[in-house]
Write a protein that holds these residues in place. Structure first.
Motif, short mmCIF file in Angstrom:
data_model
loop_
_atom_site.label_atom_id
_atom_site.label_comp_id
_atom_site.label_asym_id
_atom_site.label_seq_id
_atom_site.Cartn_x
_atom_site.Cartn_y
_atom_site.Cartn_z
N PHE A 110 0.86 -1.11 0.15
CA PHE A 110 -0.08 0.08 0.02
C PHE A 110 0.71 1.19 0.06
N SER A 111 0.50 1.95 -1.06
CA SER A 111 1.62 3.17 -1.12
C SER A 111 0.46 4.43 -1.05
N PRO A 112 0.55 5.17 0.03
CA PRO A 112 -0.12 6.24 0.38
C PRO A 112 0.07 7.47 -0.49
N LEU A 113 -1.03 7.84 -1.08
CA LEU A 113 -0.92 9.09 -1.90
C LEU A 113 -0.69 10.20 -1.13
N THR A 114 0.35 11.00 -1.82
CA THR A 114 0.56 12.35 -1.05
C THR A 114 0.39 13.47 -1.96
N LEU A 115 0.12 14.68 -1.19
CA LEU A 115 0.12 16.05 -1.58
C LEU A 115 1.49 16.85 -1.18
N TYR A 116 2.13 17.20 -2.53
CA TYR A 116 3.24 17.83 -2.15
C TYR A 116 3.22 19.48 -2.63
N GLY A 144 -7.22 11.24 -5.92
CA GLY A 144 -6.68 12.36 -5.57
C GLY A 144 -7.48 13.37 -4.77
N LEU A 145 -8.87 13.56 -5.26
CA LEU A 145 -9.91 14.21 -4.89
C LEU A 145 -10.20 13.91 -3.48
N LYS A 146 -10.23 12.77 -3.24
CA LYS A 146 -10.72 12.21 -2.09
C LYS A 146 -9.66 12.41 -1.11
N LEU A 147 -8.42 12.56 -1.45
CA LEU A 147 -7.17 12.98 -0.59
C LEU A 147 -7.35 14.41 -0.21
N LEU A 148 -7.79 15.26 -1.20
CA LEU A 148 -8.06 16.79 -0.66
C LEU A 148 -9.33 16.77 0.13
N ALA A 149 -10.26 15.91 -0.11
CA ALA A 149 -11.31 16.02 0.94
C ALA A 149 -11.07 15.71 2.23
N SER A 150 -10.16 14.70 2.47
CA SER A 150 -9.64 14.19 3.87
C SER A 150 -8.75 15.31 4.36
N ALA A 151 -8.05 16.06 3.44
CA ALA A 151 -7.07 16.98 4.00
C ALA A 151 -7.97 18.27 4.50
N GLY A 152 -9.54 18.18 4.38
CA GLY A 152 -10.24 19.42 4.62
C GLY A 152 -10.27 20.56 3.65
N LEU A 153 -9.60 20.34 2.22
CA LEU A 153 -9.58 21.39 1.31
C LEU A 153 -11.00 21.53 0.59
N ILE A 154 -11.79 20.40 0.39
CA ILE A 154 -12.79 20.38 -0.38
C ILE A 154 -13.78 19.27 0.33
N SER A 208 10.62 14.48 1.66
CA SER A 208 9.32 14.42 2.88
C SER A 208 9.24 15.96 3.27
N LYS A 209 10.05 16.79 3.12
CA LYS A 209 9.90 17.99 3.65
C LYS A 209 8.98 18.92 2.72
N ASP A 210 8.70 18.26 1.65
CA ASP A 210 7.74 19.04 0.71
C ASP A 210 6.08 18.31 0.71
N ILE A 211 6.06 17.55 1.83
CA ILE A 211 4.72 16.98 1.92
C ILE A 211 3.80 17.96 2.75
N LEU A 212 2.52 17.92 2.22
CA LEU A 212 1.50 18.80 2.73
C LEU A 212 0.44 17.86 3.56
N PHE A 213 0.19 16.77 2.90
CA PHE A 213 -0.70 15.98 3.67
C PHE A 213 -0.46 14.35 3.08
N LYS A 214 -0.77 13.44 3.79
CA LYS A 214 -0.62 12.16 3.35
C LYS A 214 -1.77 11.25 3.52
N GLU A 215 -2.05 10.45 2.63
CA GLU A 215 -3.30 9.60 2.59
C GLU A 215 -3.28 8.80 3.97
N PRO A 216 -4.36 8.91 4.83
CA PRO A 216 -4.16 7.70 5.83
C PRO A 216 -4.43 6.27 5.65
N THR A 217 -3.89 5.68 6.38
CA THR A 217 -4.08 4.10 6.43
C THR A 217 -5.05 3.31 7.18
#
Length: 274
Positions: A110-116, A144-154, A208-217
């Motif tokens: 499982f490779s978490p999707l990440t917002l950079y 990707g859209l679900k990731l943005l939703a998990s991050a509270g952006l949309i 990793s310093k450019d990560i804003l949000f990572k998909e939860p497991t």
């Protein structure tokens, strides 16, 4: 008479030995070539598997592809025997769209999707109207859209494969920029942020310093577990099963931990339902 007796004895002995020889020959595995389609340039894990499965009589040949449309086409066309690049969700969508019968024969990672981002250091710093790149294939765009939703952006409509038209709330007025998945790391030079798949993040040496949000497991991660796949007609092929067994080992776990430090999580014996 003695000569005839000897000839009969030799013939009888040959007839006794021949079935045993044939049986031994049939029982011995003389080896088999298996071509596996993979994505990305980092083959260190698969080369280790290649060496392990060789001891089991399998010559595993790695066939590398550069975009997500290629490995399943190659599988259907018998250009490769199996592939290892997709997750359950991608495979299901591919089968529906292309009327194929590709099935999972083993879990890998499982490779978490990440917002950079290379322009801001936190989610709150994303400005009004910021541009965010996401992969443009159906499955990865939805993820990707679900990731943005998990991050509270949309916020999104409750649908399994959301598109930008399913965004119901977008307080920061984010501009969604769909791109080929392989291009998302490069988009960081132009866009404010980008949702990047794990294999492309690794190939691009994203920090990793450019990560804003990572998909939860968690349970929601199950559709995004990566798999080894085959055509349905080949699902029980003994050589393909040997490849799966050679991958799903403690040695692979140790190597994944060493190389990727938690970015690629061994998924074949983890309970995601917790």
């Amino acid at each position: 008479m003695k000569k005839n007796y000897k000839k009969l004895l030799l013939a009888f002995t040959f007839l006794l030995v021949l079935p045993l020889t044939l049986l031994a020959s049939c029982g011995k595995d003389s080896g088999h070539t298996v071509k596996i389609g993979i994505m990305g340039g980092d083959t260190r894990v698969w080369k280790a598997v290649q060496q392990r499965v060789k001891k089991e009589g399998v010559d595993l040949q790695l066939v590398q592809f550069t975009d997500y449309s290629q490995p399943n086409n190659a599988l259907t066309n018998k250009e490769v025997d199996i592939n290892a690049f997709q997750n359950y969700a991608f495979q299901d969508n591919w089968n529906t769209a292309h009327h194929t019968k590709i099935v999972a024969i083993g879990k890998t990672i499982f490779s978490p999707l990440t917002l950079y981002s290379k322009k801001v250091s936190s989610l709150k710093d994303l400005k009004d109207g910021a541009s965010v790149a996401v992969a443009n294939d159906v499955t990865n765009e939805a993820r990707g859209l679900k990731l943005l939703a998990s991050a509270g952006l949309i916020k999104l409509k409750n649908t399994s494969l959301p598109t930008p038209s399913d965004i119901t709330e977008n307080k920061k007025h984010l501009k969604i920029v769909p791109l080929d998945a392989a291009q998302t790391p490069r988009a960081l030079a132009d866009e404010d942020a980008a949702v990047v798949n794990g294999n492309f993040a690794l190939d691009s040496n994203l920090s990793s310093k450019d990560i804003l949000f990572k998909e939860p497991t968690n349970k929601a991660s199950i559709p995004y577990i990566n798999i080894i796949s085959a055509n349905k007609s080949d699902a029980n092929n003994k050589y393909y099963k040997k490849v799966v067994k050679a991958y799903q080992t403690q040695a692979t776990k140790d190597l994944l931990k060493k190389l990727y430090k938690g970015e690629n999580i061994p998924a074949w014996d983890i309970n995601f339902n917790k």
